[in-house]
Structure formats: structure tokens, C-alpha cells
Design a protein around this motif. Structure first.
Motif, PDB file in Angstrom:
ATOM      1  N   UNK A 166       0.846  -1.194   0.000  1.00 10.32           N
ATOM      2  CA  UNK A 166       0.000   0.000   0.000  1.00 10.32           C
ATOM      3  C   UNK A 166       0.881   1.242   0.000  1.00 10.32           C
ATOM      4  N   UNK A 167       1.927   1.251   0.819  1.00  6.62           N
ATOM      5  CA  UNK A 167       2.845   2.399   0.857  1.00  6.62           C
ATOM      6  C   UNK A 167       3.563   2.576  -0.476  1.00  6.62           C
ATOM      7  N   UNK A 168       3.989   1.460  -1.093  1.00 10.77           N
ATOM      8  CA  UNK A 168       4.636   1.537  -2.405  1.00 10.77           C
ATOM      9  C   UNK A 168       3.689   2.103  -3.451  1.00 10.77           C
ATOM     10  N   UNK A 169       2.435   1.723  -3.380  1.00 12.68           N
ATOM     11  CA  UNK A 169       1.438   2.229  -4.321  1.00 12.68           C
ATOM     12  C   UNK A 169       1.228   3.724  -4.121  1.00 12.68           C
ATOM     13  N   UNK A 170       1.101   4.143  -2.862  1.00 16.24           N
ATOM     14  CA  UNK A 170       0.920   5.566  -2.559  1.00 16.24           C
ATOM     15  C   UNK A 170       2.100   6.402  -3.059  1.00 16.24           C
ATOM     16  N   UNK A 171       3.308   5.852  -2.881  1.00 16.31           N
ATOM     17  CA  UNK A 171       4.519   6.575  -3.265  1.00 16.31           C
ATOM     18  C   UNK A 171       4.802   6.493  -4.765  1.00 16.31           C
ATOM     19  N   UNK A 172       4.064   5.667  -5.475  1.00 19.67           N
ATOM     20  CA  UNK A 172       4.263   5.538  -6.914  1.00 19.67           C
ATOM     21  C   UNK A 172       5.388   4.601  -7.304  1.00 19.67           C
ATOM     22  N   UNK A 173       5.848   3.776  -6.368  1.00 21.94           N
ATOM     23  CA  UNK A 173       6.932   2.843  -6.679  1.00 21.94           C
ATOM     24  C   UNK A 173       6.454   1.608  -7.427  1.00 21.94           C
ATOM     25  N   UNK A 174       5.141   1.301  -7.330  1.00 22.67           N
ATOM     26  CA  UNK A 174       4.574   0.197  -8.106  1.00 22.67           C
ATOM     27  C   UNK A 174       3.311   0.691  -8.809  1.00 22.67           C
ATOM     28  N   UNK A 175       2.963   0.031  -9.891  1.00 20.35           N
ATOM     29  CA  UNK A 175       1.761   0.386 -10.645  1.00 20.35           C
ATOM     30  C   UNK A 175       0.537  -0.267 -10.012  1.00 20.35           C
ATOM     31  N   UNK A 176      -0.621   0.303 -10.308  1.00 21.08           N
ATOM     32  CA  UNK A 176      -1.886  -0.250  -9.820  1.00 21.08           C
ATOM     33  C   UNK A 176      -2.063  -1.699 -10.247  1.00 21.08           C
ATOM     34  N   UNK A 177      -1.729  -1.979 -11.483  1.00 17.95           N
ATOM     35  CA  UNK A 177      -1.890  -3.338 -12.017  1.00 17.95           C
ATOM     36  C   UNK A 177      -1.050  -4.350 -11.244  1.00 17.95           C
ATOM     37  N   UNK A 178       0.176  -3.982 -10.914  1.00 17.09           N
ATOM     38  CA  UNK A 178       1.053  -4.859 -10.139  1.00 17.09           C
ATOM     39  C   UNK A 178       0.501  -5.053  -8.731  1.00 17.09           C
TER      40      UNK A 178
END
Length: 87
Positions: free
Chosen positions: A11-23
Motif C-alpha cells: 500500500x505504501x509503495x502504491x501511494x509513493x508511486x513505486x509500483x503500478x496499480x496493475x502490479x
């Protein structure tokens, strides 16, 4: 090629933009988390519509409203066929 992660980390990686939504969605599904739960997480962290695509999965709404007592369902056969209520 094992990659260790936890849900809060993702969730933190998603918020920070380190991973894509699809991943994010792929990893959550692989972990056995249901689509409505994933949609709620995406909506809660503000990542529900950052990428284009026009999907409707992130637009899930949840209602806890109950029917009035006068609208009680009386099944005519076993199984009822009425509204499924989950705890």
C-alpha cells in the motif's frame, strides 16, 4: 526468485508511486485478497483512478443499510432466493 512483501508495504509503495496499480492488484489477488477488498484499499489510499483505463472495479460502493422490518422476506422454498446477507 521469491519476493517478500506485506500488504502495508505494498500500500505504501502504491501511494509513493513505486509500483503500478496493475502490479498491486495482481499481488493482492495472488495473496487471496478479494476484488472488493482490493477496490476498497485502492479507494482508501487515493489510487483508485490515477491510471487511465476506465475500469469500474475501483468504483465499488458498500452499503450497510438494512431493510425495514415490514419488508421481511418469507421464502417459498428452501434456500429462500432472497437477498444474501453477509456478516
Amino acid at each position: 526468485m521469491s519476493e517478500d512483501w506485506t500488504v502495508p508495504e505494498l500500500v505504501e509503495d502504491l501511494k509513493a508511486g513505486r509500483i503500478e496499480r496493475r502490479s498491486f492488484i495482481s499481488k493482492m489477488v495472488a495473496a487471496g485478497i478479494t476484488i472488493p477488498a482490493i477496490a476498497a484499499m485502492l479507494q482508501a489510499c487515493g489510487a483508485s483512478n490515477k491510471e487511465g483505463g476506465g475500469g469500474t472495479a475501483s468504483r465499488a460502493t458498500f452499503s450497510t443499510a438494512t431493510a425495514p422490518a415490514s419488508a421481511e422476506f418469507q421464502p417459498t422454498k428452501r434456500g429462500g432466493g432472497g437477498t444474501l446477507k453477509l456478516l
